[in-house]
Write a protein that holds these residues in place. Structure first.
Motif, PDB file in Angstrom:
ATOM      1  N   ASN A  26       0.821  -1.210   0.000  1.00 19.66           N
ATOM      2  CA  ASN A  26       0.000   0.000   0.000  1.00 19.66           C
ATOM      3  C   ASN A  26       0.858   1.263   0.000  1.00 19.66           C
ATOM      4  O   ASN A  26       0.590   2.228   0.715  1.00 19.66           O
ATOM      5  CB  ASN A  26      -0.928   0.001   1.217  1.00 19.66           C
ATOM      6  N   ASN A  27       1.931   1.237  -0.787  1.00 22.63           N
ATOM      7  CA  ASN A  27       2.830   2.377  -0.960  1.00 22.63           C
ATOM      8  C   ASN A  27       3.579   2.754   0.311  1.00 22.63           C
ATOM      9  O   ASN A  27       4.086   3.871   0.434  1.00 22.63           O
ATOM     10  CB  ASN A  27       2.061   3.604  -1.483  1.00 22.63           C
ATOM     11  N   GLU A  28       3.635   1.874   1.275  1.00 18.77           N
ATOM     12  CA  GLU A  28       4.432   2.122   2.468  1.00 18.77           C
ATOM     13  C   GLU A  28       5.853   1.614   2.250  1.00 18.77           C
ATOM     14  O   GLU A  28       6.063   0.601   1.600  1.00 18.77           O
ATOM     15  CB  GLU A  28       3.822   1.438   3.691  1.00 18.77           C
ATOM     16  N   VAL A  29       6.805   2.327   2.819  1.00 16.67           N
ATOM     17  CA  VAL A  29       8.205   1.916   2.785  1.00 16.67           C
ATOM     18  C   VAL A  29       8.654   1.728   4.226  1.00 16.67           C
ATOM     19  O   VAL A  29       8.623   2.668   5.017  1.00 16.67           O
ATOM     20  CB  VAL A  29       9.090   2.977   2.086  1.00 16.67           C
ATOM     21  N   HIS A  30       9.027   0.515   4.585  1.00 14.75           N
ATOM     22  CA  HIS A  30       9.521   0.226   5.927  1.00 14.75           C
ATOM     23  C   HIS A  30      11.029   0.020   5.855  1.00 14.75           C
ATOM     24  O   HIS A  30      11.506  -0.856   5.129  1.00 14.75           O
ATOM     25  CB  HIS A  30       8.832  -1.014   6.493  1.00 14.75           C
ATOM     26  N   LEU A  31      11.758   0.825   6.603  1.00  9.28           N
ATOM     27  CA  LEU A  31      13.209   0.819   6.562  1.00  9.28           C
ATOM     28  C   LEU A  31      13.795  -0.054   7.672  1.00  9.28           C
ATOM     29  O   LEU A  31      13.232  -0.158   8.768  1.00  9.28           O
ATOM     30  CB  LEU A  31      13.754   2.238   6.699  1.00  9.28           C
ATOM     31  N   HIS A  32      14.936  -0.638   7.372  1.00 12.27           N
ATOM     32  CA  HIS A  32      15.649  -1.454   8.348  1.00 12.27           C
ATOM     33  C   HIS A  32      16.099  -0.574   9.513  1.00 12.27           C
ATOM     34  O   HIS A  32      16.494   0.582   9.321  1.00 12.27           O
ATOM     35  CB  HIS A  32      16.862  -2.104   7.672  1.00 12.27           C
ATOM     36  N   PRO A  33      16.071  -1.082  10.742  1.00 11.96           N
ATOM     37  CA  PRO A  33      16.440  -0.256  11.897  1.00 11.96           C
ATOM     38  C   PRO A  33      17.854   0.303  11.846  1.00 11.96           C
ATOM     39  O   PRO A  33      18.094   1.451  12.251  1.00 11.96           O
ATOM     40  CB  PRO A  33      16.277  -1.212  13.084  1.00 11.96           C
ATOM     41  N   THR A  34      18.814  -0.487  11.355  1.00 21.45           N
ATOM     42  CA  THR A  34      20.222  -0.088  11.468  1.00 21.45           C
ATOM     43  C   THR A  34      20.949   0.042  10.133  1.00 21.45           C
ATOM     44  O   THR A  34      22.100   0.468  10.118  1.00 21.45           O
ATOM     45  CB  THR A  34      20.993  -1.109  12.334  1.00 21.45           C
ATOM     46  N   LEU A  35      20.291  -0.318   9.029  1.00 21.28           N
ATOM     47  CA  LEU A  35      20.946  -0.279   7.727  1.00 21.28           C
ATOM     48  C   LEU A  35      20.233   0.687   6.787  1.00 21.28           C
ATOM     49  O   LEU A  35      19.030   0.928   6.927  1.00 21.28           O
ATOM     50  CB  LEU A  35      20.973  -1.680   7.098  1.00 21.28           C
ATOM     51  N   GLN A  36      20.956   1.206   5.801  1.00 19.49           N
ATOM     52  CA  GLN A  36      20.382   2.171   4.864  1.00 19.49           C
ATOM     53  C   GLN A  36      19.669   1.460   3.722  1.00 19.49           C
ATOM     54  O   GLN A  36      20.102   1.506   2.563  1.00 19.49           O
ATOM     55  CB  GLN A  36      21.486   3.090   4.312  1.00 19.49           C
ATOM     56  N   ARG A  37      18.597   0.806   4.050  1.00 14.49           N
ATOM     57  CA  ARG A  37      17.820   0.087   3.035  1.00 14.49           C
ATOM     58  C   ARG A  37      16.434  -0.238   3.577  1.00 14.49           C
ATOM     59  O   ARG A  37      16.154  -0.106   4.769  1.00 14.49           O
ATOM     60  CB  ARG A  37      18.533  -1.206   2.625  1.00 14.49           C
ATOM     61  N   ARG A  38      15.587  -0.681   2.658  1.00 11.89           N
ATOM     62  CA  ARG A  38      14.287  -1.207   3.063  1.00 11.89           C
ATOM     63  C   ARG A  38      14.459  -2.600   3.665  1.00 11.89           C
ATOM     64  O   ARG A  38      15.529  -3.197   3.603  1.00 11.89           O
ATOM     65  CB  ARG A  38      13.350  -1.310   1.856  1.00 11.89           C
ATOM     66  N   LEU A  39      13.382  -3.104   4.202  1.00 13.87           N
ATOM     67  CA  LEU A  39      13.377  -4.494   4.635  1.00 13.87           C
ATOM     68  C   LEU A  39      13.510  -5.402   3.423  1.00 13.87           C
ATOM     69  O   LEU A  39      13.087  -5.058   2.319  1.00 13.87           O
ATOM     70  CB  LEU A  39      12.083  -4.830   5.365  1.00 13.87           C
ATOM     71  N   THR A  40      14.062  -6.576   3.630  1.00  7.58           N
ATOM     72  CA  THR A  40      14.051  -7.599   2.590  1.00  7.58           C
ATOM     73  C   THR A  40      12.755  -8.399   2.695  1.00  7.58           C
ATOM     74  O   THR A  40      12.029  -8.324   3.699  1.00  7.58           O
ATOM     75  CB  THR A  40      15.236  -8.555   2.745  1.00  7.58           C
ATOM     76  N   VAL A  41      12.472  -9.188   1.683  1.00  6.00           N
ATOM     77  CA  VAL A  41      11.293 -10.050   1.713  1.00  6.00           C
ATOM     78  C   VAL A  41      11.390 -11.042   2.872  1.00  6.00           C
ATOM     79  O   VAL A  41      10.411 -11.304   3.564  1.00  6.00           O
ATOM     80  CB  VAL A  41      11.120 -10.783   0.370  1.00  6.00           C
ATOM     81  N   ARG A  42      12.570 -11.586   3.113  1.00  2.91           N
ATOM     82  CA  ARG A  42      12.727 -12.535   4.221  1.00  2.91           C
ATOM     83  C   ARG A  42      12.449 -11.868   5.555  1.00  2.91           C
ATOM     84  O   ARG A  42      11.807 -12.462   6.433  1.00  2.91           O
ATOM     85  CB  ARG A  42      14.141 -13.135   4.211  1.00  2.91           C
TER      86      ARG A  42
END
Length: 379
Positions: free
Chosen positions: A314-330
């Motif tokens: 739904n057009n949301e972007v969830h970022l990793h807590p400590t890394l400069q990226r989005r979450l992975t599928v896993r």
């Protein structure tokens, strides 16, 4: 006053039941609701999913998890398949005396963050078709899962009450309750309404003393360890991005935190879908503080807090807590409490992978509901 069923303290240590009560699954999607029922010993004998990529994801993930080949039984719209065709495909002319139906009709039309068209939306009308199929096929029990907007918004609640009256007119005893996955051990604040119904004829045969119109009779799952989880502990707020020394606050259960779910995956690519991630393209990836999740998008999860609702489609972007990226599928699968054996196929578009995961019921929540049904019905 409603009575609850305390869920088992450690499902990993409890053998799977083997009663194999047959289940028909509608709006199957990724199959997480099915998987929760399978883990409680139910047997999905027929499934229906209209979206092609969801069907492919289901076939891959469920086959890997269950250890045998599994595919969606019917890929047509529920609107286009009637009860006779469903019964023939599912039962091959030998309908069992006891079976159940489970499903979660598409929910954007009842979601505050969605279209909010309710019963008049394209997806909203599918809820009525689902109820029609239940009344036509007459299972011993059914489960209807949807977003909290179905009970928290006045016009949607009136629609739900009308559907319940239809079910009661067809001799079903119906109950519903809003459950939060967080309070059942899932590291995610995800509220969903679960509507459970049992056939009055079955209830009468088992001397339950229930009749259509009764409420608060079903023993929904509860886990005292996590009751009132959102306000029970002093959850951390935000921290500057990149802080290395950020210990877990005392008393907070690690398994309710994002880090408890994905912390071991930060620099690992051993599991399937661990490298499935959109590439960073915005400076926001390095600017948003850890735990800043109040905005509509670009939410950076906090390692020692639960995740907001997984809504990656739904057009949301969830970022990793400590890394400069989005979450992975896993990582998204972990937050949805899916087992590591569940994986999505390599050729599936990344956007569909996240949408498939985000649309699903957390597996642990699904199993808790399935467990309550199994115990209540003496299976």
């Amino acid at each position: 006053m409603r009575e609850y069923l305390n869920v088992l303290p450690d499902w990993d240590a409890v053998p799977m039941p083997h009663h194999e009560t047959p289940i028909l699954s509608f709006f199957t999607g990724a199959g997480f609701l099915d998987l929760g029922f399978e883990q409680e010993g139910f047997k999905v004998i027929w499934s229906n999913e209209y979206e092609e990529w969801f069907r492919k994801g289901y076939a891959c993930g469920m086959s890997k998890t269950l250890g045998h080949s599994v595919e969606i039984s019917n890929g047509s719209s529920i609107v286009d398949i009637g009860p006779n065709q469903i019964a023939q495909e599912a039962f091959n002319g030998a309908r069992p005396p006891f079976f159940g139906i489970v499903g979660g009709p598409p929910c954007p039309d009842f979601s505050i963050g969605g279209k909010n068209k309710g019963e008049h939306g394209v997806n909203g009308r599918l809820s009525e078709v689902y109820v029609d199929r239940i009344c036509e096929l007459r299972p011993a029990f059914f489960v209807f899962e949807n977003v909290k907007g179905l009970v928290n918004t006045g016009k949607h609640l009136e629609y739900l009450k009308r559907l319940i009256r239809q079910l009661e007119g067809n001799q079903y005893i119906v109950d519903y309750l809003l459950l939060n996955a967080l309070e059942l051990g899932v590291p995610q604040d995800r509220e969903r309404v679960f509507i459970v119904g049992i056939n009055h004829k079955w209830a009468r045969a088992h001397h339950l003393g229930l009749k259509p119109g009764d409420r608060e009779w079903f023993r929904y799952p509860k886990d005292e360890r996590y009751r009132g989880a959102k306000t029970r502990w002093a959850w951390p707020s935000t921290s500057p991005f990149g802080v290395v020394d950020n210990p877990r606050p005392e008393g907070i259960p690690e398994n309710l935190t994002v880090w408890g779910a994905i912390g071991d995956l930060a620099n690992s690519s051993d599991l399937p879908n661990s490298c499935d991630c959109f590439r960073p393209y915005s400076k926001k990836f390095s600017e948003i503080p850890e735990g800043a999740t109040s905005q509509k998008s670009f939410k950076r999860l906090h390692r020692w807090r639960y995740s907001p609702t997984a809504a990656y489609g739904n057009n949301e972007v969830h970022l990793h807590p400590t890394l400069q990226r989005r979450l992975t599928v896993r990582e998204a699968l972990r937050i949805q409490s899916a087992p590591d054996s569940y994986c999505l196929p390599d050729g599936m578009p990344l956007s569909y992978k996240f949408k498939t995961v985000g649309n699903a019921v957390p597996v642990r929540l699904a199993r808790a509901v399935a467990h309550s049904i199994r115990i209540y019905m003496g299976l």
